[in-house]
Enzyme design. Sequence first.
Site, PDB file in Angstrom:
ATOM      1  N   GLU A 157      45.110  30.741  45.306  1.00  0.00           N
ATOM      2  CA  GLU A 157      44.165  31.648  44.746  1.00  0.00           C
ATOM      3  C   GLU A 157      44.803  32.178  43.674  1.00  0.00           C
ATOM      4  O   GLU A 157      45.621  32.975  43.463  1.00  0.00           O
ATOM      5  CB  GLU A 157      43.978  32.952  45.555  1.00  0.00           C
ATOM      6  CG  GLU A 157      43.530  32.294  46.898  1.00  0.00           C
ATOM      7  CD  GLU A 157      42.791  33.612  47.610  1.00  0.00           C
ATOM      8  OE1 GLU A 157      41.467  33.674  47.916  1.00  0.00           O
ATOM      9  OE2 GLU A 157      43.475  34.533  47.763  1.00  0.00           O
ATOM     10  N   HIS A 188      48.577  37.425  50.838  1.00  0.00           N
ATOM     11  CA  HIS A 188      47.490  37.511  49.674  1.00  0.00           C
ATOM     12  C   HIS A 188      47.962  38.220  48.325  1.00  0.00           C
ATOM     13  O   HIS A 188      48.670  39.061  48.511  1.00  0.00           O
ATOM     14  CB  HIS A 188      46.299  38.228  50.483  1.00  0.00           C
ATOM     15  CG  HIS A 188      44.953  38.400  49.443  1.00  0.00           C
ATOM     16  ND1 HIS A 188      44.872  39.274  48.399  1.00  0.00           N
ATOM     17  CD2 HIS A 188      43.969  37.624  49.564  1.00  0.00           C
ATOM     18  CE1 HIS A 188      43.709  38.773  47.870  1.00  0.00           C
ATOM     19  NE2 HIS A 188      43.055  37.891  48.469  1.00  0.00           N
ATOM     20  N   SER A 219      36.650  33.656  43.030  1.00  0.00           N
ATOM     21  CA  SER A 219      35.293  33.655  42.667  1.00  0.00           C
ATOM     22  C   SER A 219      34.455  32.561  43.010  1.00  0.00           C
ATOM     23  O   SER A 219      33.575  32.023  42.494  1.00  0.00           O
ATOM     24  CB  SER A 219      35.066  34.029  41.108  1.00  0.00           C
ATOM     25  OG  SER A 219      36.017  34.920  40.944  1.00  0.00           O
ATOM     26  N   GLY A 245      36.186  35.727  49.004  1.00  0.00           N
ATOM     27  CA  GLY A 245      36.124  37.339  49.192  1.00  0.00           C
ATOM     28  C   GLY A 245      34.639  37.927  49.028  1.00  0.00           C
ATOM     29  O   GLY A 245      34.048  37.950  50.023  1.00  0.00           O
ATOM     30  N   GLY A 246      34.439  38.276  47.859  1.00  0.00           N
ATOM     31  CA  GLY A 246      33.087  38.948  47.722  1.00  0.00           C
ATOM     32  C   GLY A 246      31.850  38.160  48.259  1.00  0.00           C
ATOM     33  O   GLY A 246      31.085  39.011  48.923  1.00  0.00           O
ATOM     34  N   GLU A 279      46.845  40.571  46.673  1.00  0.00           N
ATOM     35  CA  GLU A 279      46.594  41.981  46.654  1.00  0.00           C
ATOM     36  C   GLU A 279      47.954  42.583  47.345  1.00  0.00           C
ATOM     37  O   GLU A 279      48.302  43.535  47.290  1.00  0.00           O
ATOM     38  CB  GLU A 279      45.452  42.415  46.896  1.00  0.00           C
ATOM     39  CG  GLU A 279      44.296  42.136  46.447  1.00  0.00           C
ATOM     40  CD  GLU A 279      42.918  41.799  46.746  1.00  0.00           C
ATOM     41  OE1 GLU A 279      42.653  42.207  47.932  1.00  0.00           O
ATOM     42  OE2 GLU A 279      42.085  41.200  46.088  1.00  0.00           O
ATOM     43  N   ASN A 306      37.197  36.481  53.530  1.00  0.00           N
ATOM     44  CA  ASN A 306      38.252  37.742  53.495  1.00  0.00           C
ATOM     45  C   ASN A 306      37.543  38.817  53.225  1.00  0.00           C
ATOM     46  O   ASN A 306      37.072  38.985  52.063  1.00  0.00           O
ATOM     47  CB  ASN A 306      39.233  37.434  52.521  1.00  0.00           C
ATOM     48  CG  ASN A 306      40.161  38.659  52.299  1.00  0.00           C
ATOM     49  OD1 ASN A 306      40.203  39.456  53.061  1.00  0.00           O
ATOM     50  ND2 ASN A 306      40.982  38.805  51.187  1.00  0.00           N
ATOM     51  N   TRP A 307      37.016  39.773  54.146  1.00  0.00           N
ATOM     52  CA  TRP A 307      36.280  40.997  53.895  1.00  0.00           C
ATOM     53  C   TRP A 307      36.835  42.100  53.121  1.00  0.00           C
ATOM     54  O   TRP A 307      36.278  43.013  52.623  1.00  0.00           O
ATOM     55  CB  TRP A 307      35.774  41.744  55.249  1.00  0.00           C
ATOM     56  CG  TRP A 307      34.752  40.934  55.839  1.00  0.00           C
ATOM     57  CD1 TRP A 307      34.086  39.528  55.893  1.00  0.00           C
ATOM     58  CD2 TRP A 307      34.208  41.035  57.307  1.00  0.00           C
ATOM     59  NE1 TRP A 307      33.282  39.095  56.382  1.00  0.00           N
ATOM     60  CE2 TRP A 307      33.364  39.989  57.307  1.00  0.00           C
ATOM     61  CE3 TRP A 307      34.339  42.077  58.132  1.00  0.00           C
ATOM     62  CZ2 TRP A 307      32.440  39.844  58.629  1.00  0.00           C
ATOM     63  CZ3 TRP A 307      33.544  42.103  59.441  1.00  0.00           C
ATOM     64  CH2 TRP A 307      32.681  40.947  59.456  1.00  0.00           C
ATOM     65  N   LYS A 308      38.245  41.796  53.089  1.00  0.00           N
ATOM     66  CA  LYS A 308      39.144  43.065  52.490  1.00  0.00           C
ATOM     67  C   LYS A 308      38.920  44.116  53.100  1.00  0.00           C
ATOM     68  O   LYS A 308      38.522  44.251  54.424  1.00  0.00           O
ATOM     69  CB  LYS A 308      38.999  43.025  50.845  1.00  0.00           C
ATOM     70  CG  LYS A 308      38.863  41.430  50.104  1.00  0.00           C
ATOM     71  CD  LYS A 308      39.055  41.552  48.721  1.00  0.00           C
ATOM     72  CE  LYS A 308      39.006  40.492  48.264  1.00  0.00           C
ATOM     73  NZ  LYS A 308      39.567  40.227  46.888  1.00  0.00           N
ATOM     74  N   GLY A 349      38.014  38.048  42.448  1.00  0.00           N
ATOM     75  CA  GLY A 349      37.234  39.145  41.947  1.00  0.00           C
ATOM     76  C   GLY A 349      36.971  39.389  40.657  1.00  0.00           C
ATOM     77  O   GLY A 349      36.200  40.412  40.272  1.00  0.00           O
TER      78      GLY A 349
HETATM   79  C1  PEP Z   1      39.957  36.869  47.900  1.00  0.00           C
HETATM   80  O1  PEP Z   1      39.826  37.891  48.146  1.00  0.00           O
HETATM   81  O2  PEP Z   1      40.902  36.221  48.662  1.00  0.00           O
HETATM   82  C2  PEP Z   1      39.151  36.207  46.861  1.00  0.00           C
HETATM   83  C3  PEP Z   1      39.037  34.962  46.662  1.00  0.00           C
HETATM   84  O3  PEP Z   1      38.055  37.045  46.471  1.00  0.00           O
HETATM   85  P1  PEP Z   1      36.754  36.676  45.493  1.00  0.00           P
HETATM   86  O4  PEP Z   1      36.251  35.464  46.202  1.00  0.00           O
HETATM   87  O5  PEP Z   1      36.078  38.021  45.648  1.00  0.00           O
HETATM   88  O6  PEP Z   1      37.302  36.200  44.374  1.00  0.00           O
END
Ligand code: PEP
Length: 239
Positions: free
Chosen positions: A161, A90, A203, A224-225, A92, A3-5, A167
């Site tokens: 999640e 998601h 994470s 994500g990251g 967010e 997930n590049w966000k 994050g």
């Molecule tokens: C996400 O955005 O779905 C996520 C899990 O982010 P991260 O891996 O950065 O915690």
Amino acid sequence: MGNWKMNGSLASNQQLLEQLIASLGSAHSHSDVVVCAPYPYLAQLQQMLANSAVEWGAQNLSAEPQGAFTGEVSAQMLNDFACKWVLVGHSERRALYGETDADVLAKTQAALDAGITPVVCVGETESEQAAGQTENVILQQLQSILKLDSALLSRIVVAYEPVWAIGTGKSATPEQAQAVHAYIRQLLAQHNAPKVRILYGGSVNAANAADLFLMPDIDGALVGGASLQAADFLSIAAA
Ligand code: PEP
């Protein structure tokens, strides 16, 4: 699934995708490898990934098919760019844009109607976890989706999640995640969809992915990251 966000640019995406393609080639392995990008880059993904082992998707969609919904993007539009996947609900989107469980259900249905696999995201906040509410929160978030016809339900993917792990660098332990995945599996099994894939997100990185994937009900990751760094994402995919 990455997930590049709201990250990337034409130039940086090209570099990242070239590294994924160079490493993963064109043959699909037994695992699906997917990147979910911002809408403006879907054409780039379609063009670059069409003959590769990497699939692509979007991070959101409208529940509406078309019309006066300024700024929205429909499932059919995602189909124009051959998206096989779309994130729905998601945390967010829930927290920052007020998406409700009813919105998430409507978006899930819109994706399924269009033949796109919705990745339905659920998870509790830190205070909900501290109050011992994790299972209640998950049940509440999944309740209406579980009522879908089991043939439809079998076509979704669930991403667990925990909001406190997204994050933050503070992943759930494999055991913590497995306990919630087992609960989600039980709910899905009760609704005749025991084989729905359940991804863990929060994470995930190159160092912790393999241990998470050892758990029986963790079928993959939403990343994500670490999905923005080719080496990290590739090492998670390898795990
Ligand atoms: C996400 O955005 O779905 C996520 C899990 O982010 P991260 O891996 O950065 O915690």
